[in-house]
Scaffold this motif. Structure first.
Motif, PDB file in Angstrom:
ATOM      1  N   GLY A 516       0.833  -1.189   0.000  1.00 35.03           N
ATOM      2  CA  GLY A 516       0.000   0.000   0.000  1.00 35.03           C
ATOM      3  C   GLY A 516       0.876   1.251   0.000  1.00 35.03           C
ATOM      4  O   GLY A 516       1.741   1.415   0.861  1.00 35.03           O
ATOM      5  N   LEU A 517       0.666   2.141  -0.971  1.00 36.79           N
ATOM      6  CA  LEU A 517       1.428   3.394  -1.094  1.00 36.79           C
ATOM      7  C   LEU A 517       0.472   4.562  -0.967  1.00 36.79           C
ATOM      8  O   LEU A 517      -0.520   4.643  -1.708  1.00 36.79           O
ATOM      9  CB  LEU A 517       2.147   3.433  -2.446  1.00 36.79           C
ATOM     10  N   HIS A 518       0.752   5.444  -0.018  1.00 39.20           N
ATOM     11  CA  HIS A 518      -0.089   6.620   0.187  1.00 39.20           C
ATOM     12  C   HIS A 518       0.809   7.861   0.166  1.00 39.20           C
ATOM     13  O   HIS A 518       1.716   8.010   0.993  1.00 39.20           O
ATOM     14  CB  HIS A 518      -0.835   6.533   1.524  1.00 39.20           C
ATOM     15  N   CYS A 519       0.570   8.737  -0.820  1.00 42.23           N
ATOM     16  CA  CYS A 519       1.373   9.958  -0.970  1.00 42.23           C
ATOM     17  C   CYS A 519       0.516  11.183  -0.713  1.00 42.23           C
ATOM     18  O   CYS A 519      -0.645  11.248  -1.158  1.00 42.23           O
ATOM     19  CB  CYS A 519       1.956  10.049  -2.382  1.00 42.23           C
ATOM     20  N   SER A 520       1.044  12.139   0.005  1.00 40.29           N
ATOM     21  CA  SER A 520       0.347  13.396   0.272  1.00 40.29           C
ATOM     22  C   SER A 520       1.400  14.492   0.454  1.00 40.29           C
ATOM     23  O   SER A 520       2.618  14.243   0.408  1.00 40.29           O
ATOM     24  CB  SER A 520      -0.526  13.268   1.530  1.00 40.29           C
ATOM     25  N   GLU A 521       0.910  15.702   0.673  1.00 41.00           N
ATOM     26  CA  GLU A 521       1.837  16.817   0.878  1.00 41.00           C
ATOM     27  C   GLU A 521       2.632  16.651   2.167  1.00 41.00           C
ATOM     28  O   GLU A 521       3.736  17.189   2.295  1.00 41.00           O
ATOM     29  CB  GLU A 521       1.063  18.133   0.903  1.00 41.00           C
ATOM     30  N   VAL A 524       5.108  10.454   2.746  1.00 40.49           N
ATOM     31  CA  VAL A 524       4.847   9.185   2.059  1.00 40.49           C
ATOM     32  C   VAL A 524       4.756   8.073   3.094  1.00 40.49           C
ATOM     33  O   VAL A 524       5.578   8.018   4.029  1.00 40.49           O
ATOM     34  CB  VAL A 524       5.964   8.869   1.040  1.00 40.49           C
ATOM     35  N   ARG A 525       3.758   7.189   2.921  1.00 43.49           N
ATOM     36  CA  ARG A 525       3.629   6.006   3.765  1.00 43.49           C
ATOM     37  C   ARG A 525       3.586   4.773   2.877  1.00 43.49           C
ATOM     38  O   ARG A 525       2.888   4.761   1.859  1.00 43.49           O
ATOM     39  CB  ARG A 525       2.356   6.057   4.611  1.00 43.49           C
ATOM     40  N   ILE A 526       4.334   3.743   3.265  1.00 45.07           N
ATOM     41  CA  ILE A 526       4.337   2.469   2.544  1.00 45.07           C
ATOM     42  C   ILE A 526       4.122   1.350   3.559  1.00 45.07           C
ATOM     43  O   ILE A 526       4.767   1.351   4.625  1.00 45.07           O
ATOM     44  CB  ILE A 526       5.666   2.240   1.784  1.00 45.07           C
ATOM     45  N   HIS A 576       7.509   5.386   6.990  1.00 44.93           N
ATOM     46  CA  HIS A 576       6.905   6.714   6.911  1.00 44.93           C
ATOM     47  C   HIS A 576       8.003   7.759   6.726  1.00 44.93           C
ATOM     48  O   HIS A 576       8.965   7.825   7.507  1.00 44.93           O
ATOM     49  CB  HIS A 576       6.101   7.031   8.178  1.00 44.93           C
ATOM     50  N   TRP A 577       7.834   8.542   5.675  1.00 47.02           N
ATOM     51  CA  TRP A 577       8.753   9.663   5.437  1.00 47.02           C
ATOM     52  C   TRP A 577       7.961  10.948   5.489  1.00 47.02           C
ATOM     53  O   TRP A 577       6.978  11.118   4.753  1.00 47.02           O
ATOM     54  CB  TRP A 577       9.437   9.516   4.073  1.00 47.02           C
ATOM     55  N   ALA A 578       8.356  11.856   6.382  1.00 42.95           N
ATOM     56  CA  ALA A 578       7.643  13.129   6.536  1.00 42.95           C
ATOM     57  C   ALA A 578       8.347  14.197   5.711  1.00 42.95           C
ATOM     58  O   ALA A 578       9.571  14.354   5.767  1.00 42.95           O
ATOM     59  CB  ALA A 578       7.607  13.548   8.013  1.00 42.95           C
TER      60      ALA A 578
END
Length: 580
Positions: A516-521, A524-526, A576-578
């Motif tokens: 599951g890949l979720h990208c936002s401003e 990034v969460r994987i 998780h990368w902030a």
């Protein structure tokens, strides 16, 4: 008899037997107008020549005075009279009865209690002695001035050379070497001046030598720095030797040269040449190569000294006077050589040869680095080829082999059982897609820049397909949002997901896996999850299953990594990368 004052003079009468027979006495009247033998005798003494003179009796009464003055008067209160009546003689400065300053001289009259006093005017005395006083003052002045002049000249004769010596020492201390002084005194000072001049001359010579040494050393360091600058610009061996040869020719101001590297069996192989015929450079390599193999110091050989006729004639034809051989040395090994051809009859001093040896060592280190880099590249290429061969064998080859087996039996299987044939056909499609994905993954490894160009979602889907084709484990990939992350972060996230999927394929025994890949401003969460056997987090060391590698990659990208697993419950990896 009439009460007048008289002077009685008594003379004893002595008999033949020294007995006293009587006394004969004479009286003389005391007075200004008296005439007697006593006054006549006193007048003969000429006491009145200078000043005023008088005779007093034992009571201080004047019995005679110059010009008849003061006769009969009592002078007992006069200081000079008191002194003379006391039996003293001498003189003193005092005042007379009129208050005039006088010099009073006095002396007792022998045989009587009388005293003689002479008074002279003080100013008159000084007037007569003023010329003597001036003369005495002149003598006194001369007595003071002449010794002072003599002392001054003597002191100056001593101190002037010392002052000159001090000033000269201060100039020498200020850097003005070679200062000399002259002190012709004929004593120790002259010897000290000569020693100082000798010391100053030695200092000047030493300073000149020191300046020359500093200049030479600065030139040597500048030369070595220039060589180091050009040879450090590349790790390619040919580029290093070309640049080193050009710079060495420029700095040594020779006309031609050639650079060589040492190959198998110690032979020198020409890499580049400047101003020398190639065949002559190759012949010199054969001759100088043997010498450099034995002697790791620069050598100078005149063209006429070569025993080989062809080499000697070729050098003389090109007007080369000498050949300078510079071995390229690193850690005691000769890695090559530079030969310089000199046209003029130039003599290379020991300092120049030492500098050439340093140049050879500097270039030798660069040559060794270039050779090590070339070997490292070759070793890396060999290792990469081995890894690709292993990956091809483990993944693509096995997948294609399975696909070929299914393709061979599929026609017969389809004829007997279409449903089983249809299922095998779907399996064949998955195998071929997996093989294609594996090939694309290998191509990414061969061309790392492709990782920067591809989107993170596409990379994860390609990883899923390659695992599906290799391990027959379905991998479902979902992606939300557009991931615009720095290149180093994207590569790190891709490598973490790759390591996690490799664990799924090798250790989990899972039936399926999900990414599951979720990208936002905000970042990034994987999440990579499987339904496999899982493991005990407390019993598995951190360096097993690539866990430590994944954590290091996450830290390098500034991301956080969480792993959740238990026996029989599968494994979930959260990254998780902030965004900053």
């Amino acid at each position: 008899t009439n009460g007048a004052h008289v002077v009685v003079v008594a003379v004893p009468i002595i008999g033949p037997q020294s007995e006293s027979l009587g006394t004969m006495a004479g009286m003389f009247r005391v007075g200004a107008t008296s005439v007697s033998a006593l006054y006549a005798s006193i007048v003969k003494l000429r006491l009145e020549q200078e000043g005023v003179a008088y005779i007093v009796d034992g009571h201080g009464r004047v019995i005679y005075g110059t010009g008849g003055q003061h006769i009969g008067e009592n002078f007992s209160d006069h200081e000079a009279v008191q002194n003379v009546l006391s039996g003293h003689d001498g003189s003193l400065r005092t005042r007379d009865r009129a208050g005039t300053v006088i010099l009073a001289s006095y002396a007792p009259v022998p045989g009587t209690n009388w005293g003689l006093v002479r008074e002279e005017d003080w100013d008159a005395l000084l007037a007569s002695s003023i010329s003597y006083r001036r003369f005495l003052l002149l003598l006194l002045a001369l007595g003071v001035a002449v010794p002072a002049l003599v002392v001054t000249l003597g002191v100056r004769r001593i101190t002037q050379p010392i002052q000159d010596l001090i000033r000269a020492a201060q100039e020498v201390a200020g850097g003005h070497f070679g200062r000399s002084i002259s002190a012709p005194t004929g004593d120790e000072i002259e010897e000290l001046a000569e020693q100082f001049n000798a010391m100053s001359a030695q200092l000047e010579a030493s300073y000149a030598q020191l300046e020359q040494k500093v200049t030479d050393r600065t030139r040597e360091l500048a030369t070595l720095n220039a060589i180091a600058e050009v040879v450090s610009q590349s790790l390619d061996l040919r580029q290093v030797l070309n640049a080193a040869l050009d710079k060495t020719i420029e700095l040594t101001q020779v006309e031609a040269g050639a650079a060589y590297c040492r190959v198998e069996r110690g032979a020198l192989q020409r890499v580049c040449v400047r101003g020398l015929p190639a065949d002559v450079a190759d012949r010199l390599a054969l001759i100088e190569g043997a010498h450099n193999g034995e002697d790791a110091h620069p050598t100078v050989r005149r063209a006429a000294d070569y025993l080989q006729d062809d080499v000697r004639e070729a050098l003389q034809q090109e007007a080369f006077h000498a050949i300078v051989g510079i071995p390229l040395v690193s850690r005691g090994q000769v890695l090559g050589a530079i030969l310089l051809a000199e046209c003029s009859e130039r003599d290379f001093e020991a300092d120049e040869l030492t500098l050439l040896a340093s140049i050879g060592q500097q270039i030798g280190v660069a040559v060794e680095n270039a050779q090590l880099y070339e070997r490292a590249e070759q070793a890396a290429a060999a290792a990469e080829r081995s890894r690709l061969a292993r990956d091809l064998h483990d993944a693509v080859t096995q997948t294609l082999f399975s696909a070929s087996l299914i393709a061979e039996v599929l026609p017969r299987l389809w004829a007997r059982n279409p449903d089983e044939g249809h299922r095998r056909l779907e399996e064949l499609r998955q195998l071929t897609r997996g093989a294609l994905a594996e090939m694309r993954t290998l191509l990414l490894e061969l061309r790392p820049s492709a990782l920067d160009e591809a989107q993170l979602g596409d990379l994860l889907r390609q990883l899923g397909e390659s695992i599906t084709g290799r391990a027959r484990v379905p991998v479902y990939v979902t992606s939300q949002g557009h991931c615009d992350v720095p290149s180093e972060v994207k590569v790190a996230l891709y490598r973490i997901a790759q390591e996690a999927l490799n664990n799924v394929a090798k250790h989990s025994g899972a039936h399926e896996a999900r990414i599951g890949l979720h990208c936002s401003e905000s970042g990034v969460r994987i999440e990579i999850a499987d339904d496999g056997c899982g493991f005990d987090m407390e019993r598995i060391p951190i360096n097993r299953l690539g866990l430590n590698i994944m954590r290091e990659r996450a830290e390098s990208a500034g991301a956080t990594l969480e792993i959740d697993s238990a026996p029989g419950e599968g494994t979930r990896v959260h990254v998780h990368w902030a965004a900053p």
